[in-house]
Scaffold this motif. Structure first.
Motif, PDB file in Angstrom:
ATOM      1  N   PRO A 353       0.829  -1.211   0.000  1.00 40.55           N
ATOM      2  CA  PRO A 353       0.000   0.000   0.000  1.00 40.55           C
ATOM      3  C   PRO A 353       0.862   1.259   0.000  1.00 40.55           C
ATOM      4  N   ARG A 354       0.313   2.326  -0.531  1.00 39.36           N
ATOM      5  CA  ARG A 354       1.030   3.608  -0.578  1.00 39.36           C
ATOM      6  C   ARG A 354       1.411   4.069   0.830  1.00 39.36           C
ATOM      7  N   SER A 355       0.690   3.598   1.835  1.00 38.39           N
ATOM      8  CA  SER A 355       0.959   4.014   3.214  1.00 38.39           C
ATOM      9  C   SER A 355       2.349   3.596   3.693  1.00 38.39           C
ATOM     10  N   ARG A 356       2.959   2.602   3.011  1.00 31.93           N
ATOM     11  CA  ARG A 356       4.320   2.192   3.388  1.00 31.93           C
ATOM     12  C   ARG A 356       5.374   3.091   2.741  1.00 31.93           C
ATOM     13  N   PHE A 357       4.917   4.035   1.937  1.00 32.56           N
ATOM     14  CA  PHE A 357       5.835   4.997   1.326  1.00 32.56           C
ATOM     15  C   PHE A 357       5.399   6.386   1.754  1.00 32.56           C
ATOM     16  N   ALA A 358       5.962   6.868   2.856  1.00 33.20           N
ATOM     17  CA  ALA A 358       5.582   8.174   3.387  1.00 33.20           C
ATOM     18  C   ALA A 358       6.819   8.942   3.820  1.00 33.20           C
ATOM     19  N   PRO A 359       7.746   9.187   2.892  1.00 28.84           N
ATOM     20  CA  PRO A 359       8.965   9.908   3.270  1.00 28.84           C
ATOM     21  C   PRO A 359       8.676  11.385   3.538  1.00 28.84           C
ATOM     22  N   VAL A 360       9.464  11.981   4.408  1.00 27.37           N
ATOM     23  CA  VAL A 360       9.351  13.409   4.685  1.00 27.37           C
ATOM     24  C   VAL A 360      10.431  14.120   3.871  1.00 27.37           C
ATOM     25  N   LYS A 361      10.033  14.660   2.745  1.00 27.53           N
ATOM     26  CA  LYS A 361      10.979  15.315   1.837  1.00 27.53           C
ATOM     27  C   LYS A 361      10.839  16.830   1.842  1.00 27.53           C
ATOM     28  N   SER A 362       9.797  17.338   2.480  1.00 26.89           N
ATOM     29  CA  SER A 362       9.547  18.777   2.445  1.00 26.89           C
ATOM     30  C   SER A 362       8.870  19.214   3.741  1.00 26.89           C
ATOM     31  N   THR A 363       8.801  20.524   3.940  1.00 23.75           N
ATOM     32  CA  THR A 363       8.110  21.049   5.122  1.00 23.75           C
ATOM     33  C   THR A 363       6.615  20.763   5.057  1.00 23.75           C
ATOM     34  N   ALA A 364       6.062  20.652   3.858  1.00 26.20           N
ATOM     35  CA  ALA A 364       4.641  20.301   3.731  1.00 26.20           C
ATOM     36  C   ALA A 364       4.397  18.891   4.272  1.00 26.20           C
ATOM     37  N   ASP A 365       5.307  17.955   3.956  1.00 24.56           N
ATOM     38  CA  ASP A 365       5.203  16.593   4.499  1.00 24.56           C
ATOM     39  C   ASP A 365       5.273  16.614   6.020  1.00 24.56           C
ATOM     40  N   LEU A 366       6.193  17.427   6.547  1.00 23.17           N
ATOM     41  CA  LEU A 366       6.385  17.494   7.994  1.00 23.17           C
ATOM     42  C   LEU A 366       5.171  18.122   8.683  1.00 23.17           C
ATOM     43  N   PHE A 367       4.612  19.155   8.087  1.00 23.02           N
ATOM     44  CA  PHE A 367       3.429  19.824   8.629  1.00 23.02           C
ATOM     45  C   PHE A 367       2.269  18.823   8.760  1.00 23.02           C
ATOM     46  N   ALA A 368       2.095  17.994   7.742  1.00 23.14           N
ATOM     47  CA  ALA A 368       1.023  16.982   7.793  1.00 23.14           C
ATOM     48  C   ALA A 368       1.326  15.931   8.852  1.00 23.14           C
ATOM     49  N   LEU A 369       2.582  15.469   8.898  1.00 24.63           N
ATOM     50  CA  LEU A 369       2.966  14.414   9.835  1.00 24.63           C
ATOM     51  C   LEU A 369       2.794  14.851  11.287  1.00 24.63           C
ATOM     52  N   ARG A 370       2.999  16.106  11.562  1.00 30.63           N
ATOM     53  CA  ARG A 370       2.874  16.616  12.934  1.00 30.63           C
ATOM     54  C   ARG A 370       1.422  16.787  13.369  1.00 30.63           C
TER      55      ARG A 370
END
Length: 463
Positions: A353-370
C-alpha cells in the motif's frame, strides 16, 4: 596521469582509508564511465512488470524465530539541506520531544519484545551524519544503541572526477570538496568492507529489512517477513502504484531477453521513449526504496563478482564546490540500492500500500505528519488516522515556508478531516483550529496574521 588510468584514484582512496570493497565498486563504475557507457534502457528492450504479489497490512503473526534472524537497516546519511537543516535529518521532531530516531528505536525495542531476542538495528550513516546521530543516541544507551560498534554502518566516500581529464579532482582550498557520497547503492560494499556482513551471518542473522530513516511508513511487518522467508528469494523490493504525480519518477520493468526485474530511472530513458516512460498504465509500479535481503545469498553473489555487485552507475555533473558554480566541473558517480534487483537471479517485487511509502521530503510533508491526521503508536509505528481511509491530506505551502524554521511558528491545526489545505503568506494558527474538506488561507506580506480557534470547512479565507 593517462586518461582513464585508475591508479591515481586507487592511491587516493587507500591513503584516505577507504575500504577495499568500496574501491572495487568505484573501479567498476569508473571503467564504465571511461567506456562511455550510457546506461540507457530503451523501451524496446523491456516489458511492463505485471502480476506481482500483493501485500495486505496486518496479515500474519510474528514468528519469533524469523524475527531473531532479522536486522533492521536504516539509511541515515541525509542532512535535509533542502529544508534548511544543518544536522542529520532524523533528529527532526515529529512530535514535541520525539524525532525520527526515537521512533526507529521504539520500533526496534517493540520487535525485541515480540521475539524475545536482540533484533539488531544498523544505521547507515554518512560522514556528515555520524557525529550528530551517535551523540543523540546517547539517550538510548540503555537499549545498546549508543555505541558506534553496535549500531553504525558507515557509508563510504568516493573521489569526484575532473570532467575535463577524468582524473581525481584537486581542490586545495577545501580538500573535503574533492569527495562525495556514492549513493545508497554503497550499502553492499559497506556491508562487506565494514565486516558487518560476516558478523551478522556469524550471529545467525539471515534477513535484512532496509529502508530510509525518513520513511516512517516503512516498518518491519510480520506478513512481509514471512512472505520473504517462504519465497527463498535473494532480494525483494517493495513497490507501489504510480499516480500522475509519479510520472517523472523511475519505474519497475522486466528485461525482455532474460526476464529479470529492473529499475529504469528517467536518466536511463532515451528521449524518444519518454512518453512510454511516463505512461503509468503501462509501467504501473515504482520503487519505495524499501528492500529485503537474504544475507547469505548476498555474500554468494558478491563472491561471484569478486566482491562487487555490478550496479549501473548514475552520472551526475556538478562543480567541485557546490556553492561556487564557477569552480571546476566534476562528475560524481553514484549507484542506487534498488538497482541490485537485476543482479540477483530470482529477485522479486511485491506491491504494498502507498501508506508504506511516506517519506518526509519537504516542510509540507512534515506539517502533515505533525498533525492529528497521523497517529503514533507506543510501538513507534506511524499511521494515518483510520477515518482517512489511507489518504493523506494534501498540504500546499508557499515558498516562504520552504525551510523548517518557517513552519515552527505556524502552529498545528487539526487535519484529521482535511482533504487539502493551502497556505500563502505569513500567518499562525491558534490552538483549537480545525480544518475540514478543502481549505485555503492567504495573508498579505508583513506581520503574521492569526487564524483564530474554530472550525474552517471548504472555504477560502483571506486574512
Amino acid at each position: 596521469m593517462k586518461r582513464g588510468d585508475f591508479s591515481a584514484f586507487e592511491s587516493k582512496m587507500r591513503d584516505a582509508g577507504v575500504m577495499e570493497a568500496a574501491i572495487g565498486a568505484f573501479r567498476h563504475n569508473y571503467e564504465a564511465l571511461c567506456r562511455e557507457e550510457t546506461g540507457l534502457i530503451p523501451e524496446s528492450e523491456i516489458k511492463p512488470a505485471e502480476g506481482l504479489a500483493v501485500f495486505e497490512p496486518g496479515s500474519g503473526e510474528w514468528d519469533p524465530a524469523l524475527l531473531a534472524q532479522t536486522v533492521v537497516i536504516k539509511l541515515n546519511g541525509g542532512l535535509g539541506t533542502s529544508m534548511g537543516l544543518q544536522k542529520v535529518k532524523s533528529v527532526l521532531e515529529v512530535r514535541p520531544g520525539v524525532n525520527f530516531l526515537d521512533l526507529i528505536v521504539r520500533q526496534v525495542m517493540s520487535l525485541r519484545e515480540a521475539s524475545g531476542s536482540k533484533v539488531r538495528l544498523l544505521l547507515m550513516n554518512s560522514f556528515s551524519t555520524s557525529e550528530d546521530t551517535l551523540d543523540y543516541l546517547k539517550k538510548h544507551a540503555a537499549g545498546g544503541f549508543a555505541e558506534a560498534s553496535e549500531v553504525e554502518l558507515m557509508q563510504n566516500q568516493v573521489p569526484k572526477i575532473d570532467e575535463a581529464t577524468l582524473a581525481p579532482v584537486e581542490w586545495p582550498a577545501s580538500p573535503s570538496n574533492e569527495w562525495c557520497p556514492p549513493g545508497h547503492g554503497d550499502l553492499y560494499p559497506a556491508l562487506v568492507g565494514s565486516g558487518w556482513l560476516d558478523r551478522l551471518l556469524a550471529d545467525g542473522v539471515k534477513y535484512a529489512f532496509v529502508s530510509n530513516s525518513d520513511n516512517l511508513g516503512a516498518v518491519l511487518e510480520p506478513g512481509l517477513l514471512k512472505h520473504f522467508a517462504d519465497s527463498g528469494a535473494p532480494f525483494l523490493m517493495e513497490v507501489t502504484r504510480r499516480t500522475p504525480a509519479d510520472r517523472k519518477g523511475g519505474h519497475l520493468a522486466v528485461r525482455s531477453d532474460n526476464g529479470r526485474l529492473l529499475l529504469r530511472e528517467v536518466a536511463q530513458c532515451p528521449d524518444g521513449d519518454l512518453e512510454a516512460f511516463q505512461d503509468i498504465d503501462t509501467h504501473q509500479y515504482f520503487n519505495t526504496n524499501s528492500i529485503w535481503l537474504r544475507l547469505d545469498l548476498l555474500k554468494e553473489e558478491l563472491a561471484k563478482g569478486g566482491g562487487v555487485l555490478p550496479l549501473p552507475m548514475i552520472k551526475n555533473r556538478k562543480t567541485v564546490d557546490p556553492r561556487d558554480k564557477n569552480s571546476t566541473p566534476v562528475i560524481q558517480l553514484e549507484v542506487a540500492m534498488g538497482a541490485a534487483i537485476e543482479c540477483f537471479e530470482g529477485a522479486q517485487a511485491i506491491e504494498v500500500p502507498r501508506s508504506r511509502f511516506a517519506p518526509v521530503k519537504s516542510t509540507a510533508d512534515l506539517f502533515a505528519l505533525r498533525s492529528d491526521a497521523y497517529l503514533i503508536g507506543d510501538d513507534g509505528r506511524v499511521a494515518l488516522a483510520p477515518a482517512r481511509n489511507g489518504q493523506p491530506p494534501v498540504v500546499k505551502l508557499d515558498d516562504s515556508y520552504k525551510l523548517v524554521d518557517a513552519i515552527e511558528h505556524l502552529g498545528t491545526p487539526s487535519l484529521a478531516d482535511c482533504t487539502e489545505v493551502s497556505i500563502s503568506g505569513p500567518l499562525t494558527f491558534e490552538n483549537g483550529v480545525v480544518l475540514q474538506g478543502k481549505v485555503a488561507f492567504s495573508a498579505p506580506a508583513g506581520e503574521a496574521k492569526v487564524v483564530r480557534s474554530g472550525t474552517y470547512s471548504d472555504n477560502e479565507i483571506s486574512l
